[in-house]
Design a protein around this motif. Structure first.
Motif, PDB file in Angstrom:
ATOM      1  N   PHE A   1       0.855  -1.187   0.000  1.00 42.18           N
ATOM      2  CA  PHE A   1       0.000   0.000   0.000  1.00 42.18           C
ATOM      3  C   PHE A   1       0.888   1.233   0.000  1.00 42.18           C
ATOM      4  CE2 PHE A   1       1.159  -0.332   4.386  1.00 42.18           C
ATOM      5  CZ  PHE A   1       1.108   0.954   4.903  1.00 42.18           C
ATOM      6  N   ARG A   2       0.258   2.403  -0.122  1.00 40.22           N
ATOM      7  CA  ARG A   2       0.983   3.664  -0.120  1.00 40.22           C
ATOM      8  C   ARG A   2       0.389   4.571   0.947  1.00 40.22           C
ATOM      9  NH1 ARG A   2       1.301   5.849  -6.142  1.00 40.22           N
ATOM     10  NH2 ARG A   2       2.908   7.150  -5.178  1.00 40.22           N
ATOM     11  N   ALA A   3       1.214   5.416   1.522  1.00 37.89           N
ATOM     12  CA  ALA A   3       0.725   6.380   2.509  1.00 37.89           C
ATOM     13  C   ALA A   3      -0.381   7.220   1.894  1.00 37.89           C
ATOM     14  CB  ALA A   3       1.875   7.277   2.978  1.00 37.89           C
TER      15      ALA A   3
ATOM     16  N   ARG B   1      -0.285   4.844   9.026  1.00 36.48           N
ATOM     17  CA  ARG B   1       1.151   4.656   9.130  1.00 36.48           C
ATOM     18  C   ARG B   1       1.711   4.414   7.737  1.00 36.48           C
ATOM     19  NH1 ARG B   1       4.492  -0.377  11.671  1.00 36.48           N
ATOM     20  NH2 ARG B   1       6.188   0.767  12.682  1.00 36.48           N
ATOM     21  N   ALA B   2       2.806   5.090   7.404  1.00 34.25           N
ATOM     22  CA  ALA B   2       3.454   4.847   6.123  1.00 34.25           C
ATOM     23  C   ALA B   2       4.013   3.427   6.103  1.00 34.25           C
ATOM     24  CB  ALA B   2       4.565   5.873   5.895  1.00 34.25           C
ATOM     25  N   PRO B   3       4.221   2.837   4.925  1.00 36.21           N
ATOM     26  CA  PRO B   3       4.790   1.486   4.859  1.00 36.21           C
ATOM     27  C   PRO B   3       6.087   1.385   5.667  1.00 36.21           C
ATOM     28  CG  PRO B   3       4.028   2.152   2.699  1.00 36.21           C
ATOM     29  CD  PRO B   3       3.895   3.362   3.579  1.00 36.21           C
ATOM     30  N   HIS B   4       6.208   0.304   6.435  1.00 34.19           N
ATOM     31  CA  HIS B   4       7.340   0.128   7.341  1.00 34.19           C
ATOM     32  C   HIS B   4       7.880  -1.297   7.180  1.00 34.19           C
ATOM     33  CE1 HIS B   4       9.538  -0.206  11.185  1.00 34.19           C
ATOM     34  NE2 HIS B   4       9.606   1.116  11.149  1.00 34.19           N
TER      35      HIS B   4
ATOM     36  N   GLY C   1       5.991  -4.276   8.537  1.00 34.97           N
ATOM     37  CA  GLY C   1       4.721  -4.654   7.926  1.00 34.97           C
ATOM     38  C   GLY C   1       3.490  -4.349   8.744  1.00 34.97           C
ATOM     39  N   GLU C   2       3.638  -3.720   9.904  1.00 31.86           N
ATOM     40  CA  GLU C   2       2.496  -3.464  10.773  1.00 31.86           C
ATOM     41  C   GLU C   2       1.683  -2.281  10.258  1.00 31.86           C
ATOM     42  OE1 GLU C   2       2.877  -4.590  15.103  1.00 31.86           O
ATOM     43  OE2 GLU C   2       2.773  -2.405  15.247  1.00 31.86           O
ATOM     44  N   LEU C   3       0.377  -2.383  10.336  1.00 31.72           N
ATOM     45  CA  LEU C   3      -0.540  -1.346   9.869  1.00 31.72           C
ATOM     46  C   LEU C   3      -1.246  -0.709  11.065  1.00 31.72           C
ATOM     47  CD1 LEU C   3      -2.273  -3.409   7.016  1.00 31.72           C
ATOM     48  CD2 LEU C   3      -0.134  -2.111   6.881  1.00 31.72           C
ATOM     49  N   GLU C   4      -1.645   0.535  10.903  1.00 32.16           N
ATOM     50  CA  GLU C   4      -2.340   1.248  11.973  1.00 32.16           C
ATOM     51  C   GLU C   4      -3.639   1.836  11.448  1.00 32.16           C
ATOM     52  OE1 GLU C   4       0.030   3.850  14.498  1.00 32.16           O
ATOM     53  OE2 GLU C   4      -1.538   5.385  14.403  1.00 32.16           O
ATOM     54  N   PHE C   5      -4.700   1.720  12.236  1.00 32.63           N
ATOM     55  CA  PHE C   5      -6.008   2.274  11.891  1.00 32.63           C
ATOM     56  C   PHE C   5      -6.570   3.038  13.090  1.00 32.63           C
ATOM     57  CE2 PHE C   5      -5.523  -1.503   9.235  1.00 32.63           C
ATOM     58  CZ  PHE C   5      -5.861  -1.010   7.982  1.00 32.63           C
ATOM     59  N   HIS C   6      -7.235   4.146  12.818  1.00 39.29           N
ATOM     60  CA  HIS C   6      -7.937   4.913  13.843  1.00 39.29           C
ATOM     61  C   HIS C   6      -9.432   4.725  13.629  1.00 39.29           C
ATOM     62  CE1 HIS C   6      -4.292   7.902  14.070  1.00 39.29           C
ATOM     63  NE2 HIS C   6      -3.963   6.639  14.333  1.00 39.29           N
ATOM     64  N   VAL C   7     -10.122   4.201  14.618  1.00 36.58           N
ATOM     65  CA  VAL C   7     -11.533   3.832  14.461  1.00 36.58           C
ATOM     66  C   VAL C   7     -12.358   4.517  15.545  1.00 36.58           C
ATOM     67  CG1 VAL C   7     -13.184   1.946  14.291  1.00 36.58           C
ATOM     68  CG2 VAL C   7     -10.807   1.600  13.539  1.00 36.58           C
ATOM     69  N   ARG C   8     -13.396   5.219  15.126  1.00 40.46           N
ATOM     70  CA  ARG C   8     -14.310   5.860  16.078  1.00 40.46           C
ATOM     71  C   ARG C   8     -15.631   5.106  16.101  1.00 40.46           C
ATOM     72  NH1 ARG C   8     -14.136  10.934  18.115  1.00 40.46           N
ATOM     73  NH2 ARG C   8     -12.786  11.695  16.439  1.00 40.46           N
ATOM     74  N   ALA C   9     -16.076   4.679  17.268  1.00 40.79           N
ATOM     75  CA  ALA C   9     -17.348   3.972  17.398  1.00 40.79           C
ATOM     76  C   ALA C   9     -18.498   4.920  17.099  1.00 40.79           C
ATOM     77  CB  ALA C   9     -17.497   3.392  18.800  1.00 40.79           C
TER      78      ALA C   9
ATOM     79  N   LEU D   1       2.611  12.513   6.474  1.00 40.63           N
ATOM     80  CA  LEU D   1       3.705  13.226   7.138  1.00 40.63           C
ATOM     81  C   LEU D   1       4.929  12.322   7.308  1.00 40.63           C
ATOM     82  CD1 LEU D   1       1.894  15.294   9.928  1.00 40.63           C
ATOM     83  CD2 LEU D   1       3.124  16.196   7.939  1.00 40.63           C
ATOM     84  N   GLN D   2       4.700  11.068   7.650  1.00 39.38           N
ATOM     85  CA  GLN D   2       5.817  10.136   7.811  1.00 39.38           C
ATOM     86  C   GLN D   2       6.554   9.943   6.487  1.00 39.38           C
ATOM     87  OE1 GLN D   2       3.985   6.634   9.441  1.00 39.38           O
ATOM     88  NE2 GLN D   2       3.564   7.572  11.407  1.00 39.38           N
ATOM     89  N   GLN D   3       5.777   9.845   5.393  1.00 36.58           N
ATOM     90  CA  GLN D   3       6.429   9.670   4.099  1.00 36.58           C
ATOM     91  C   GLN D   3       7.175  10.933   3.675  1.00 36.58           C
ATOM     92  OE1 GLN D   3       3.985   8.149   0.937  1.00 36.58           O
ATOM     93  NE2 GLN D   3       5.530   8.565  -0.631  1.00 36.58           N
ATOM     94  N   ILE D   4       6.551  12.101   3.877  1.00 38.97           N
ATOM     95  CA  ILE D   4       7.210  13.362   3.524  1.00 38.97           C
ATOM     96  C   ILE D   4       8.505  13.523   4.316  1.00 38.97           C
ATOM     97  CG2 ILE D   4       7.000  15.878   3.662  1.00 38.97           C
ATOM     98  CD1 ILE D   4       3.993  15.499   3.062  1.00 38.97           C
TER      99      ILE D   4
END
Length: 441
Positions: free
Chosen positions: A212-214, A236-239, A242-250, A306-309
């Motif tokens: 994937f891409r940022a 999260r930018a590719p690392h 291989g771990e991915l991060e998601f922000h989820v609001r109920a 921002l991480q990729q930049i």
């Protein structure tokens, strides 16, 4: 002994393998589905758009047309019912939006084909196959004939068929182009942390490489709500890990978001769709100022960008981050942002209130734009703007308004990047969460 679900998915895997083999062994262009091969290429949809629009009242309201379409589809093909959620209300609302988009954008053929090719790629995770579209087409034509009655004409039917087959042929091609990649990815939840009582940050580790891409997003499925999917930005930018991060609001609606926030814990397994979206930085971008505008969990996309930049500092002279939804005010993820901004003089962070101290009643993203652009009016034309207004904080219309205001301020349309496609977005309000597509998504 395999379960029916395991047998079904094994059958789908074999089906994909056979299609991939035919594609490799067949001449270029061979192997198209004959029932949808009549869509003309190139296709000028303006005349069909005018004809369908003129006689649309014959089959309107679209909400009733779609409800009747599904009734016919399931009567003729009961096995298709398993591809859909228990409640059809949200699926029907999405399909209404799809048809409105089709009719309203039939003259923008290239744009429409690109969007439906991506939908076709997305549909692979649900086990949708070309034969399902054939059944859908037959049910649609039968429903149109019933609703229009004696005033239905062969010319009208041909126009509807050309429109539908153009969209479906793009979906089939999109699915075929992605045939070598998994239809979905399983991932293990590595961590689950609350930032607020209704917002969680999930880290997940896919069981297979996940390219994937940022700036992109992925749809997630919780085992608590099978066949229900919800899109979330990758935070999260590719690392290398291989771990991915998601922000989820109920949402308080017993949907996928609630299941991920309140029903998920470390060690659980979730499924991911293929990544998509329009916020990824291009591979080769000349130096330019970058403006990142986010509200709510739209911050997740900006965090990845921002991480990729930061890793590729040649990309930008100056970056300005405009936030609404409390991110810059300490409500959630402020610790990361405060640590990140230190030692990076190229980054300016503004909250909506700082950009517009008057605090008008307009959308927060709208309030911020004028103040930010005014800081360097001579450089407006060089700015690239990335816009992610989260569903819980804004609507598609307000996101479009932000894009329009950017254009009015002098930012070229080609420099404004967002994930607005014109398709209806229905908020998550029940356990049978929303889906998008001709069949489902």
């Amino acid at each position: 002994m395999n379960t029916p679900s395991e047998d079904y998915h094994a059958l789908l895997a074999r089906h994909d393998a056979m299609r991939l083999r035919r594609r490799i062994l067949s001449p270029a262009g061979a192997g198209a589905e004959p029932w949808c091969a009549e869509a003309p290429q190139p296709y000028d949809g303006t005349s069909d758009q005018q004809l369908i629009s003129e006689f649309l009242p014959l089959v309107s309201p679209l909400e009733e047309l779609i409800a009747e379409l599904y009734r016919v589809l399931f009567e003729r093909h009961p096995y298709l019912r398993s591809l859909f959620p228990e409640s059809m209300a949200f699926q029907q609302a999405h399909l209404v939006g799809i048809f409105r988009y089709l009719i309203g954008n039939l003259h923008r053929t290239d744009e429409m084909i690109a969007i439906f090719a991506q939908l076709g790629r997305d549909h692979r995770k649900l086990g949708v196959r070309p034969a399902h579209f054939e059944a859908f087409e037959a049910a649609l034509i039968e429903t149109l004939r019933m609703r229009a009655g004696a005033r239905w004409t062969g010319a009208l039917e041909s126009a509807w068929l050309r429109m539908l087959r153009l969209a479906v042929s793009a979906m089939v091609r999109g699915a075929d182009e992605a045939i070598a990649e998994p239809p979905s990815w399983e991932a293990t939840v590595a961590s689950h942390e609350f930032r607020t009582p209704d917002l969680a940050v999930l880290r997940v580790r896919p069981h297979q490489p996940y390219p994937f891409r940022a700036g992109q997003f992925a749809s997630l499925e919780s085992p608590l709500l099978e066949q229900a999917w919800r899109p979330y930005y990758l935070a999260r930018a590719p690392h290398p890990d291989g771990e991915l991060e998601f922000h989820v609001r109920a949402r308080g609606a017993d949907g996928v978001s609630d299941a991920l926030v309140h029903g998920t814990q470390k060690g659980d397994t979730v499924r991911l769709s293929a990544p998509r979206g329009s916020l990824a930085l291009p591979d080769h971008t000349p130096s330019a100022d970058v403006v990142l505008i986010a509200s709510g969990t739209g911050w997740a996309a900006m965090k990845a960008l921002l991480q990729q930049i930061d890793a590729e500092r040649f990309r930008a002279h100056r970056v300005r981050l405009l936030l609404d939804g409390g991110v810059g005010e300490g409500v959630y993820d402020s610790a990361f942002l405060e640590a990140f901004r230190r030692g990076r003089p190229w980054l300016t962070v503004l909250t909506a209130g700082q950009a517009d101290p008057a605090g008008s009643s307009a959308d927060p993203g709208l309030r911020a734009i004028a103040g930010v652009l005014a800081q360097r009016p001579g450089a407006v034309a060089r700015q690239h703007v990335y816009l992610a207004l989260a569903p819980e904080a804004s609507t598609t219309d307000s996101a479009r308004a932000v894009a329009a205001r950017l254009a009015a301020a002098g930012v070229p349309a080609t420099h404004v990047h967002h994930d607005i496609t014109g398709m209806v977005r229905v908020t998550e309000t029940s356990a049978s969460t929303t889906r998008t597509g001709l069949l489902s998504a």
